[in-house]
Design an enzyme around this catalytic site. Structure first.
Site, PDB file in Angstrom:
ATOM      1  CG  ASP A  29      -2.064   0.949   1.099  1.00  0.00           C
ATOM      2  OD1 ASP A  29      -3.212   0.495   1.000  1.00  0.00           O
ATOM      3  OD2 ASP A  29      -1.811   2.187   1.101  1.00  0.00           O
ATOM      4  CB  ILE A  30       0.833   4.273  -2.155  1.00  0.00           C
ATOM      5  CG1 ILE A  30       1.918   5.199  -2.666  1.00  0.00           C
ATOM      6  CG2 ILE A  30      -0.438   5.037  -1.837  1.00  0.00           C
ATOM      7  CD1 ILE A  30       1.623   5.781  -4.036  1.00  0.00           C
ATOM      8  CB  VAL A  95      -9.020   1.610  -5.075  1.00  0.00           C
ATOM      9  CG1 VAL A  95      -8.706   1.045  -6.456  1.00  0.00           C
ATOM     10  CG2 VAL A  95      -8.038   2.728  -4.721  1.00  0.00           C
ATOM     11  CG  HIS A  99      -8.382  -3.439  -2.547  1.00  0.00           C
ATOM     12  ND1 HIS A  99      -9.301  -2.708  -3.277  1.00  0.00           N
ATOM     13  CD2 HIS A  99      -8.165  -2.725  -1.419  1.00  0.00           C
ATOM     14  CE1 HIS A  99      -9.609  -1.609  -2.627  1.00  0.00           C
ATOM     15  NE2 HIS A  99      -8.947  -1.596  -1.483  1.00  0.00           N
TER      16      HIS A  99
HETATM   17  P1  5GP Z   1      -9.725   0.985   0.082  1.00  0.00           P
HETATM   18  O1  5GP Z   1     -10.006   2.195   0.938  1.00  0.00           O
HETATM   19  O2  5GP Z   1     -10.313   1.126  -1.285  1.00  0.00           O
HETATM   20  O3  5GP Z   1     -10.074  -0.307   0.760  1.00  0.00           O
HETATM   21  O4  5GP Z   1      -8.152   0.913  -0.052  1.00  0.00           O
HETATM   22  C1  5GP Z   1      -7.452   1.513  -1.096  1.00  0.00           C
HETATM   23  C2  5GP Z   1      -5.999   1.489  -0.692  1.00  0.00           C
HETATM   24  O5  5GP Z   1      -5.230   1.760  -1.838  1.00  0.00           O
HETATM   25  C3  5GP Z   1      -5.643   2.569   0.352  1.00  0.00           C
HETATM   26  O6  5GP Z   1      -5.107   1.938   1.517  1.00  0.00           O
HETATM   27  C4  5GP Z   1      -4.609   3.430  -0.358  1.00  0.00           C
HETATM   28  O7  5GP Z   1      -3.560   3.861   0.475  1.00  0.00           O
HETATM   29  C5  5GP Z   1      -4.114   2.511  -1.466  1.00  0.00           C
HETATM   30  N1  5GP Z   1      -3.669   3.199  -2.662  1.00  0.00           N
HETATM   31  C6  5GP Z   1      -4.283   4.243  -3.268  1.00  0.00           C
HETATM   32  N2  5GP Z   1      -3.606   4.614  -4.363  1.00  0.00           N
HETATM   33  C7  5GP Z   1      -2.538   3.778  -4.455  1.00  0.00           C
HETATM   34  C8  5GP Z   1      -1.463   3.655  -5.400  1.00  0.00           C
HETATM   35  O8  5GP Z   1      -1.353   4.393  -6.382  1.00  0.00           O
HETATM   36  N3  5GP Z   1      -0.557   2.679  -5.172  1.00  0.00           N
HETATM   37  C9  5GP Z   1      -0.642   1.845  -4.094  1.00  0.00           C
HETATM   38  N4  5GP Z   1       0.317   0.924  -3.952  1.00  0.00           N
HETATM   39  N5  5GP Z   1      -1.640   1.919  -3.191  1.00  0.00           N
HETATM   40  C10 5GP Z   1      -2.576   2.881  -3.380  1.00  0.00           C
END
Ligand code: 5GP
Length: 115
Positions: A29-30, A95, A99
Site C-alpha cells: 500500500d502506498i 479504489v 482488494h
Molecule cells: P480501500 O479504501 O479502497 O479499501 O483501499 C485503497 C488502498 O489503496 C488505500 O489503503 C490506499 O492507500 C491505497 N492506494 C491508493 N492509491 C494507491 C497507489 O497508487 N498505489 C498503491 N500501492 N496503493 C494505493
C-alpha cells in the site's frame, strides 16, 4: 476507464509488487497503516464485494491463500495480522477494484470505533 489497480497490474503505474500469478497480484500500500500493509488484488476487475459472483468463489479463496503466504513471507504469521475488505461508502472503500488488505507488524488494536 481502467482503475488505478488495473494500471498497476498492467505495469502502467509503478508499485512494489510482492506477489504475482495469472489471477492475483499483491503490492505494498502506498500509504501504509501498519509496518506490513499489502493489497491482494484479483486480476479480474471486480468493483466491490457486492459484485462477487458464485463463479468467483475459487478466485476469492485464492486471495486468502495468497494472503497467508505473504504473511508467512513477511514474518507476521505467528504474531498475527488482519485481513480486511472495504465495501462502498460506509466501508471506506476508495479504489473500486476489489482488494484484500493484509495488515500486520504491530498490535492493531480494536477493529472499529464504537459510536
Ligand atoms: P480501500 O479504501 O479502497 O479499501 O483501499 C485503497 C488502498 O489503496 C488505500 O489503503 C490506499 O492507500 C491505497 N492506494 C491508493 N492509491 C494507491 C497507489 O497508487 N498505489 C498503491 N500501492 N496503493 C494505493
Amino acid at each position: 476507464m481502467a482503475t488505478l489497480f488495473e494500471k498497476i497490474i498492467a505495469g502502467d503505474l509503478p508499485a512494489d509488487i510482492v506477489y504475482r500469478d495469472e489471477e492475483v497480484v499483491a503490492f505494498r500500500d502506498i500509504n501504509p497503516a501498519a509496518p506490513v500493509h499489502v493489497l491482494i488484488v484479483p486480476v479480474k476487475p471486480i468493483p466491490t464485494a457486492n459484485d462477487i459472483e458464485e463463479a468467483d468463489a475459487a478466485l476469492i479463496g485464492r486471495l486468502f491463500v495468497v494472503a497467508r503466504r505473504i504473511a508467512a513471507d513477511e514474518g507476521i504469521a505467528e504474531d498475527g495480522y488482519r485481513l480486511i475488505i472495504n465495501c462502498n461508502e460506509h466501508g471506506g472503500q476508495e479504489v473500486f477494484h476489489l482488494h484484500l488488505h493484509l495488515l500486520g507488524g504491530r498490535p492493531l488494536g480494536g477493529m472499529v470505533k464504537r459510536t
